[in-house]
Design a protein around this motif. Sequence first.
Motif, PDB file in Angstrom:
ATOM      1  N   GLN A  47       0.829  -1.204   0.000  1.00  0.00           N
ATOM      2  CA  GLN A  47       0.000   0.000   0.000  1.00  0.00           C
ATOM      3  C   GLN A  47       0.866   1.257   0.000  1.00  0.00           C
ATOM      4  O   GLN A  47       0.584   2.224  -0.717  1.00  0.00           O
ATOM      5  CB  GLN A  47      -0.924  -0.005   1.220  1.00  0.00           C
ATOM      6  CG  GLN A  47      -1.924   1.153   1.235  1.00  0.00           C
ATOM      7  CD  GLN A  47      -2.868   1.066   2.417  1.00  0.00           C
ATOM      8  OE1 GLN A  47      -2.603   0.371   3.393  1.00  0.00           O
ATOM      9  NE2 GLN A  47      -3.980   1.777   2.344  1.00  0.00           N
ATOM     10  N   GLU A  50       2.359   1.792  -3.459  1.00  0.00           N
ATOM     11  CA  GLU A  50       1.399   2.391  -4.386  1.00  0.00           C
ATOM     12  C   GLU A  50       1.186   3.868  -4.073  1.00  0.00           C
ATOM     13  O   GLU A  50       1.089   4.702  -4.984  1.00  0.00           O
ATOM     14  CB  GLU A  50       0.075   1.628  -4.313  1.00  0.00           C
ATOM     15  CG  GLU A  50       0.155   0.212  -4.858  1.00  0.00           C
ATOM     16  CD  GLU A  50      -1.140  -0.558  -4.680  1.00  0.00           C
ATOM     17  OE1 GLU A  50      -2.119   0.039  -4.153  1.00  0.00           O
ATOM     18  OE2 GLU A  50      -1.188  -1.742  -5.053  1.00  0.00           O
ATOM     19  N   GLN A  51       1.119   4.193  -2.783  1.00  0.00           N
ATOM     20  CA  GLN A  51       0.937   5.582  -2.363  1.00  0.00           C
ATOM     21  C   GLN A  51       2.125   6.438  -2.788  1.00  0.00           C
ATOM     22  O   GLN A  51       1.965   7.553  -3.302  1.00  0.00           O
ATOM     23  CB  GLN A  51       0.766   5.629  -0.841  1.00  0.00           C
ATOM     24  CG  GLN A  51       0.427   7.005  -0.283  1.00  0.00           C
ATOM     25  CD  GLN A  51       0.365   7.003   1.240  1.00  0.00           C
ATOM     26  OE1 GLN A  51       0.685   6.000   1.886  1.00  0.00           O
ATOM     27  NE2 GLN A  51      -0.033   8.119   1.820  1.00  0.00           N
TER      28      GLN A  51
END
Length: 240
Positions: A47, A50-51
């Motif tokens: 996550q 991706e951020q």
Amino acid sequence: MKKTLLILCLIIYLFPNNIKGQNEGAAIAAVAGGLVAIGAGIAAVEQMKEQAELTATEWFLTNHPEYSRFSLKTLAFDGKKLKDMSSTSVITFTIREFDIKDNEPELGKKMVLFGFTSFGWINEYGIDFEKVEWFLIDSDEWMNMMIEYSKVASGEENTELIKKTLESGKVVNRGIKAKKGDDIDFYKIGGDMYLVTEYSPEMKFIYNERSLGIYLNETMNLIQIGRGDLINIHEFFFDE
């Protein structure tokens, strides 16, 4: 991950039969909890990756609108564990410009985007991008950086010799391995020893056996690019 699952399954299978059922149940619950924690850690890193990639893309679009066709992907997140991320002082992204010819992408200019981080850049909410400073380079700038780094790391002062060796050879853990001619060996110094050189008004380069250190004069932060990442960046620019 597959190995971890296999080991945990074996532990359950080999659990002594004479253990009381309630103890066995507690052990299995603990194993299950461990699996959940492992899965959560992997998901958290993915996550954050991706951020970070999304924010880097937004920064690039905002600050370099001249590029309308490009790819961008993370480099420094590869192989990182959640517990290692908070101590990471740089996030690295590779950028590749391309064009479309005959319905196929034709690759062009290469760039690397560094996200230099400050203490506390990862917290319980994810990444605090207010504590990330962006720095974009191309192959020419990287070559200049590596020449200056090699000078302080080896004592070799011949700029043309270093450049030629970097262009045709390979950066390895102990220096630069030449394709022809002599290798350029880096000093063997302790992990708590540092050699410093002024690269620009914005930054100093610092060599020790484990990394390329970049000291940012304005923020007074010491960024460390691990030797493995340094090799990967150089190969991206000159070997692909």
